[in-house]
Scaffold this motif. Structure first.
Motif, short mmCIF file in Angstrom:
data_model
loop_
_atom_site.label_atom_id
_atom_site.label_comp_id
_atom_site.label_asym_id
_atom_site.label_seq_id
_atom_site.Cartn_x
_atom_site.Cartn_y
_atom_site.Cartn_z
N SER A 92 0.83 -1.23 -0.01
CA SER A 92 -0.04 -0.05 0.02
C SER A 92 0.82 1.07 0.09
O SER A 92 0.35 2.30 -0.01
CB SER A 92 -1.02 0.00 1.07
N ASP A 93 2.18 0.93 -0.18
CA ASP A 93 3.11 2.16 -0.03
C ASP A 93 2.94 3.00 -1.29
O ASP A 93 2.53 2.36 -2.45
CB ASP A 93 4.60 1.95 0.06
N VAL A 94 2.82 4.29 -1.41
CA VAL A 94 2.50 5.18 -2.41
C VAL A 94 3.64 5.13 -3.46
O VAL A 94 3.13 4.89 -4.68
CB VAL A 94 2.54 6.85 -1.90
N ALA A 95 4.88 4.92 -3.20
CA ALA A 95 5.82 4.66 -4.05
C ALA A 95 5.90 3.61 -4.81
O ALA A 95 6.16 3.47 -6.13
CB ALA A 95 7.28 4.93 -3.50
N GLU A 96 5.13 2.37 -4.19
CA GLU A 96 4.88 1.32 -4.96
C GLU A 96 3.83 1.31 -6.05
O GLU A 96 3.94 0.89 -7.05
CB GLU A 96 4.66 -0.15 -4.03
N LYS A 97 2.96 1.87 -5.65
CA LYS A 97 1.76 2.62 -6.29
C LYS A 97 2.09 3.20 -7.74
O LYS A 97 1.88 2.80 -8.75
CB LYS A 97 0.59 2.90 -5.77
N VAL A 98 2.99 4.16 -7.40
CA VAL A 98 3.48 5.01 -8.48
C VAL A 98 4.39 4.30 -9.49
O VAL A 98 4.00 4.36 -10.72
CB VAL A 98 4.46 6.33 -7.95
N ARG A 99 5.12 3.30 -8.99
CA ARG A 99 6.05 2.54 -9.60
C ARG A 99 5.14 1.58 -10.55
O ARG A 99 5.38 1.27 -11.67
CB ARG A 99 6.80 1.56 -8.70
N GLY A 100 4.03 1.10 -10.20
CA GLY A 100 2.96 0.26 -10.74
C GLY A 100 2.36 1.24 -11.95
O GLY A 100 2.15 0.83 -13.13
#
Length: 191
Positions: A92-100
């Motif tokens: 749920s980390d924002v950085a991971e979402k942006v990476r997606g």
């Protein structure tokens, strides 16, 4: 234009956790959606030509090729570039979402799943994909029509110094050049 029926859609589920697959399969099958399953990114890439999915639900944490890299490879192929990819993850980390999103994903479903949310997001993205394809089809039709009209106009301008008559299939005259009008008047004065 008719609204797409999600029951005609094919969704590729890419996940290696049987419990996740079971919940997603039950949710989507209950809506009548056709399901295909791949348990790794590599298998998903191999299956794509045979499946031709309308949407892909892609887990981030996969054995071998992770979901982000799998998505990049999917989007690198012109055949699959427009297929919506929704990431499925516990991250749920924002950085991971942006990476997606940078990898080409259009949305995220976070675990634990809520069946109504899964179905709502899948349906929304299937409808958006349908509307995008419909818009592309209409644009292609309009482009073809414009080309035909421009060619007809070009030919018409080239023939203005000639006697030209344009008539309907029923014989109704809809256009004549000046020379054609003069010629018709001289040959058929009573008409």
């Amino acid at each position: 234009m008719t609204s797409p029926d999600v029951r005609t859609a094919t969704v590729l589920l890419v996940d290696d956790v049987p419990e996740n697959l079971s919940l997603l399969i039950d949710t989507l099958r209950d809506a009548g959606i056709e399901i295909r399953v791949a348990e790794s990114g590599e298998r998903a890439l191999k299956q794509l030509p045979n499946i031709n999915p309308d949407l892909i639900l892609l887990d981030v944490m996969l054995p071998g090729l992770n979901g982000f890299e799998t998505c990049r490879l999917i989007k690198a192929d012109a055949r699959w570039r427009e297929v919506p990819v929704l990431f499925v993850t516990a991250l749920s980390d924002v950085a991971e979402k942006v990476r997606g999103f940078e990898a080409g994903g259009v949305d995220y479903l976070t675990k634990p799943f809520h069946p109504q949310e899964v179905l709502a997001r899948v349906t929304a993205h299937l409808q958006l994909a349908f509307l995008r394809r419909e818009l592309e089809r209409k644009n292609a039709e309009l482009s073809e029509e414009v080309s035909l009209r421009l060619e007809a106009e070009r030919q018409l301008h080239q023939s203005l110094d000639r006697a030209l008559v344009v008539a309907t299939a029923e014989g109704q005259v809809v256009f004549t050049t000046l020379q054609a009008t003069q010629l018709l008047t001289r040959l058929f004065p009573e008409a």
